[in-house]
Design an enzyme around this catalytic site. Structure first.
Site, PDB file in Angstrom:
ATOM      1  N   ASP A 102      47.577  39.561  40.213  1.00  0.00           N
ATOM      2  CA  ASP A 102      46.991  40.802  40.712  1.00  0.00           C
ATOM      3  C   ASP A 102      45.849  40.476  41.669  1.00  0.00           C
ATOM      4  OD1 ASP A 102      45.384  39.799  38.575  1.00  0.00           O
ATOM      5  OD2 ASP A 102      44.406  41.745  38.378  1.00  0.00           O
ATOM      6  N   GLU A 167      43.812  40.273  35.796  1.00  0.00           N
ATOM      7  CA  GLU A 167      42.579  39.490  35.850  1.00  0.00           C
ATOM      8  C   GLU A 167      41.459  40.229  36.560  1.00  0.00           C
ATOM      9  OE1 GLU A 167      39.552  36.529  36.829  1.00  0.00           O
ATOM     10  OE2 GLU A 167      40.628  37.800  38.244  1.00  0.00           O
TER      11      GLU A 167
HETATM   12 ZN    ZN Z   1      39.207  37.565  41.682  1.00  0.00          ZN
HETATM   13 ZN    ZN Z   2      40.780  35.065  40.631  1.00  0.00          ZN
END
Ligand code: ZN
Ligand code: ZN
Ligand code: ZN
Ligand code: ZN
Lengths: 479, 479
Positions: A102, A167
């Site tokens: 992501d 993340e």
């Molecule tokens: Zn990042």
């Molecule tokens: Zn990263």
């Protein structure tokens, strides 16, 4: 073995155009995890990776996390965690490689030179959202495997890829998945390699062996039940914000040094070896001063002191006050309840629980002396610092890999911030963790005009090839 | 003369239903000065008053202030200042009566029992926005004149009404109008009567002879050119918010006492006479504690000390910090530029200029000791305290008027806040100013369910009738 390396490196050199083309495809899949409108693109990106893993004859395992409720009321599946299982030898330990698929939000309106989701090459730089954070490094792993496959060379280690899709939105759900799989797919993981940070300088690679932890404090002081007018009540009551300012100021001196008793006691002393590591590091403090937006002066100007202040000493930063007037202009209100926010960056051997205890105790002691009749409540949340052993097999392999590809000994660095997944892996899997940064510090992750240097992207594949090779050697030495 | 008073009071008693009906009309003209959509209603309200003045055979003078540009781009005329000239004898001094015809915003959604712009009578209370602030008192002046006209009794004094339409929006333009007219219509004003504040207790009327002034400070500290991440820069730079907290805390002690050198030196000492005034005052500190939202304790519990802290001693309140994180939750940012906001309430003989100078000098001295390399800038804006002489003719007349209507000696009070128009009148017109509150402290001006007690509204007319009569006597004593 040396013969194999040469073949693999040659193969990589011959396929750079394909590598860039495929990164273009990955960047075009605008997998912004924070944006509900782009959630389907995250899913597309996950499929794109799974298909690739399967083309490489790995087993793709898709772990669903559950459903996310957005502020606007939408309920959507979280982007899954993807595992790529390339294990062949059940008698040997497993290497886990972590990246995330992501990306941060991006809009050309924010001041991008090019469309952020259309990879654009200019003067050896590959511009695009996610190019360096973290799609370039993620693809490097896939290319390293692909080179082996194409040349008919078996992977030298049992490899499991772990690619996350949340993340940039707090790694939601990752720890649960890792915990679950710690008894399954990940039960034999002994080496973890995280490729999601950056070199300290553009001119020399590095390996990261430490991260600061953090305790974030929210200090609530409550007085009256509503905000009051200072004309009517100024001078009559114990104002919560007066309490708070007097409380916060006891935490540091005017130079920013921490004054809270016992908090500095558990800081590990600096060793001679550490000093020599810091002295060798390539780093320009003058450039740092400029990166900080031309601050007129740093607290210290000496390179070693600057880096130690960032990496291996705790620091306390005040972030702000909630509940008080924070707008422009004038407002003569006495806020009835205020929350002071500050955090302490932690280093070995400080633990969040212990530090929070000292801080809380000190705040309460001070506050009691005010006898203000207001109420104090302290809230905290913390993450431990992390320190790897740069002498272990994992680091040794990574060090030799960089040396092979870049003909230079990488610097040994730490980070001032925390990378929570490191703690997740350490906690649930144990073993040896190594952070191998592939990108450059000027890549602008999270900023406008994010890029990855073409050179870093391509050489990154070789670093990973060499790393697996060196790690295989390290492992066989042990058996 | 006594005969006249009786006639006038009887007339007032007989017309209460008409008085309430007309207040209903005035409240229905929802003249919210802050709302561009309601600007035409302010103009309607101004016309309503002008027509009334002319019916009473006064000269209505409409002073236009200019055009206001709203945030949404609209440009509209400011509501005008209206004068009602009821002067007859050019050889005698003029009495100026001040009220305002604009009101605070109100919405039934905010928790009103009734439609705020539909006057509703319930248990002797007249609920409606502006009922007590300040349309009720404004109408009281017009009714007092009307009673004289209806009975064919000439006004005992030269009277000029001054009705403002921007009071709730900072009295914009009033000072310019007053300055202009100080050489015209207002050149012979010797007595000013402001009816726009409240009794200290519901049970006894009061006269207000003092107001605290204020200096509002904005302390700007600038460091880096952008916000920084505390993981990267925590411990490396002199953080502006650390500077600010250490700076602010030097201004007070933990009890809220002002520590700035010289600031307390110019506070007038308490006299024996003052003490006896304070001791007589009807005031319930326990009720004050409740009004402050059940604060667990006041700084002082003794009535005299509480009132002196509110009225005749300075106080320092911190209001908040601009530029730092002020939202919910956690954010590990080092703000690059912060502004601390606080104000000091001033009392005789403190002057804003002088106090600001002491504060600025002290802040700079302290800040220089930090050697942080950040930049300090101090901005301030102030209003002087005001103290009237409660022995003068104006106060004597007002005191006797209350005694006549309520059969009780009014308390002599001050206010902890400032009423800027008082300073405007004092500066441009001089003479004797008296604040005659007609409303009750529980009227809820600016709040939901604003009301004026029917009793206060009707007796207010008599207070004004008696005040003009007593002031005429005071004036003739002097000639
Ligand atoms: Zn990042
Ligand atoms: Zn990263
Ligand atoms: Zn008012
Ligand atoms: Zn008002």
């Amino acid at each position: 073995m040396i013969r194999c390396m040469e073949q693999l490196f040659d193969y990589v050199n011959q396929h750079s155009e394909e590598y860039i083309q495929r990164l273009r495809e990955a960047v075009a899949l605008d997998s912004v995890s924070a944006d509900p409108c782009k959630r389907s693109r995250c899913v597309d990106m996950a499929h794109y990776i799974c298909e690739w893993i399967e083309r490489l004859e790995g087993k793709a395992l898709v772990k669903h996390i559950g459903k996310q409720k957005f502020a606007d009321g939408q309920v959507l599946d979280y982007p899954p965690v993807i595992f790529g299982d390339f294990c062949v030898d059940p008698h040997r330990p497993v290497v886990l490689a972590y990246c995330h698929y992501d990306v941060q939000p991006a809009d050309i309106q924010d001041g991008w030179k090019f469309n952020p989701f259309e990879l654009t090459e200019e003067q050896g730089k590959l511009y695009g959202r996610g190019a360096t954070d973290d799609k370039g490094p993620l693809l490097d792993w896939l290319w390293a495997i692909e080179a082996h496959r194409q040349l008919g060379i078996p992977l030298p280690v049992n490899l499991v890829l772990c690619f996350e899709g949340m993340e940039e939105s707090g790694s939601f759900g990752l720890d649960k998945v890792i915990e679950e799989e710690s008894k399954g797919l990940l039960s034999r993981v002994k080496y973890v390699c995280i490729t999601d940070n950056y070199w300290l300088t553009e001119h020399r690679p590095c390996l990261t062996y430490g991260l600061r932890g953090i305790v974030f404090f929210q200090v609530h002081i409550r007085g009256p039940q509503m905000d009051l007018h200072s004309g009517l009540f100024g001078g009559l009551i114990h104002e919560p914000l007066n309490d708070l300012i007097h409380l916060l100021h006891t935490l540091t001196d005017s130079q920013g040094n921490i004054l809270i008793p016992k908090v500095m006691d558990s800081v590990a002393p600096v060793t001679k070896e550490e000093e020599s590591i810091y002295e060798r590091i390539l780093f320009d403090t003058e450039q740092l001063r400029k990166e900080a937006g031309q601050v007129s002066q740093l607290r210290e100007s000496d390179k070693v002191k600057v880096l130690m202040n960032r990496w291996r000493f705790p620091s306390l930063s005040f972030h702000g006050i909630q509940g008080a007037f924070s707008g422009q202009g004038e407002k003569t209100v006495i806020p009835c309840a205020v929350t002071g926010k500050f955090s302490i960056r932690l280093v070995p051997h400080q633990q969040p629980q212990e530090i929070a205890h000292h801080v809380e105790q000190f705040l309460k002691q001070q506050f009691d002396q005010f006898h203000s009749g207001n109420e104090l409540q302290v809230e905290w949340r913390g993450a431990s610092p992390w320190l790897g052993d740069y002498h272990n097999s994992n680091f040794t392999a990574a060090r030799l890999a960089f040396k092979k590809v870049y003909q230079v000994e990488p610097d040994l660095t730490r980070e001032g911030g925390s990378i929570p997944i490191t703690n997740t892996f350490q906690e649930y899997l144990g073993g040896e963790i190594c952070l191998i940064p592939l990108g450059s510090p000027d890549d602008g992750a999270h900023s406008q005009n994010e890029k990855m240097n073409k050179h870093n992207y391509i050489e990154g594949i070789k670093v990973i090839i060499a790393y697996m090779d060196e790690l295989a050697k390290q492992i066989s030495y042990q058996y």
